[in-house]
Design a protein around this motif. Structure first.
Motif, short mmCIF file in Angstrom:
data_model
loop_
_atom_site.label_atom_id
_atom_site.label_comp_id
_atom_site.label_asym_id
_atom_site.label_seq_id
_atom_site.Cartn_x
_atom_site.Cartn_y
_atom_site.Cartn_z
N HIS A 42 0.83 -1.21 0.00
CA HIS A 42 0.00 0.00 0.00
C HIS A 42 0.86 1.26 0.00
O HIS A 42 0.54 2.24 -0.68
N GLU A 43 1.96 1.24 0.75
CA GLU A 43 2.82 2.42 0.84
C GLU A 43 3.43 2.77 -0.51
O GLU A 43 3.53 3.93 -0.89
N SER A 46 0.72 4.19 -2.79
CA SER A 46 0.40 5.57 -2.38
C SER A 46 1.47 6.53 -2.88
O SER A 46 1.16 7.61 -3.39
N SER A 47 2.72 6.14 -2.75
CA SER A 47 3.82 6.97 -3.23
C SER A 47 3.76 7.14 -4.74
O SER A 47 3.98 8.23 -5.27
N VAL A 49 1.06 6.93 -6.74
CA VAL A 49 -0.07 7.81 -7.10
C VAL A 49 0.25 9.26 -6.74
O VAL A 49 -0.01 10.17 -7.53
N TRP A 50 0.84 9.48 -5.57
CA TRP A 50 1.17 10.85 -5.14
C TRP A 50 2.17 11.48 -6.11
O TRP A 50 2.00 12.62 -6.54
#
Length: 158
Positions: A42-43, A46-47, A49-50
């Protein structure tokens, strides 16, 4: 800046908003599928997508101001779709390396002017069919996802 404010209208803002949402939301769903297919934590997702979101936004603003035309920097939907099929079989390092090399080749082809020559000879129906072939599975899988994630599917339809 005065010219920017003078040219701003409700229809321009709405058109820009719609273009941004469409160019962002469609490939974003494919990115989620690629991350799931590759078993990415997940991390990392998230990175990912960010980084793409901030990079696309900043670059779009800078290029729009520089060239004085609206420019939307979008994610590569076909590239993201390709990741869905590749990530289970290759490592994330290999995927990043492939993206870097392919983007370098795309940059060189774009700067050389060869892209315009190649695209000029390719019938539009063929390029549209190629994109449709890549994206068809994702469109059909949307209906399968309704039972597991109905709110996400409804939001995409809205």
């Amino acid at each position: 800046m005065k010219r920017l404010l003078r040219d701003c209208s409700l229809s321009a803002v709405v058109a820009g908003f719609i273009a941004t949402v469409i160019s962002y939301a469609g490939p974003l769903v494919i990115i989620f599928q690629a991350a799931k297919a590759g078993g990415l934590p997940h991390e990392l997702m998230s990175s990912w997508v960010w980084t793409i979101s901030i990079g696309s936004g900043v670059l779009g603003i800078l290029l729009s101001l520089r060239y004085r035309v609206p420019i939307v920097i979008a994610w590569s939907a076909p590239g993201s779709a390709l990741l869905v099929t590749m990530l289970p079989d290759i490592s994330m390092n290999q995927a990043v390396g492939a993206y870097l090399v392919s983007n370098l080749v795309i940059l060189l082809v774009g700067l050389s002017g060869a892209f315009d020559k190649v695209i000029g000879k390719l019938p539009a129906a063929i390029s549209a069919a190629m994109l449709a072939g890549i994206l068809f599975r994702f469109g059909s899988d949307l209906f399968v996802s309704v039972k597991d994630q109905p709110w996400l599917v409804l939001a995409m339809f809205a």
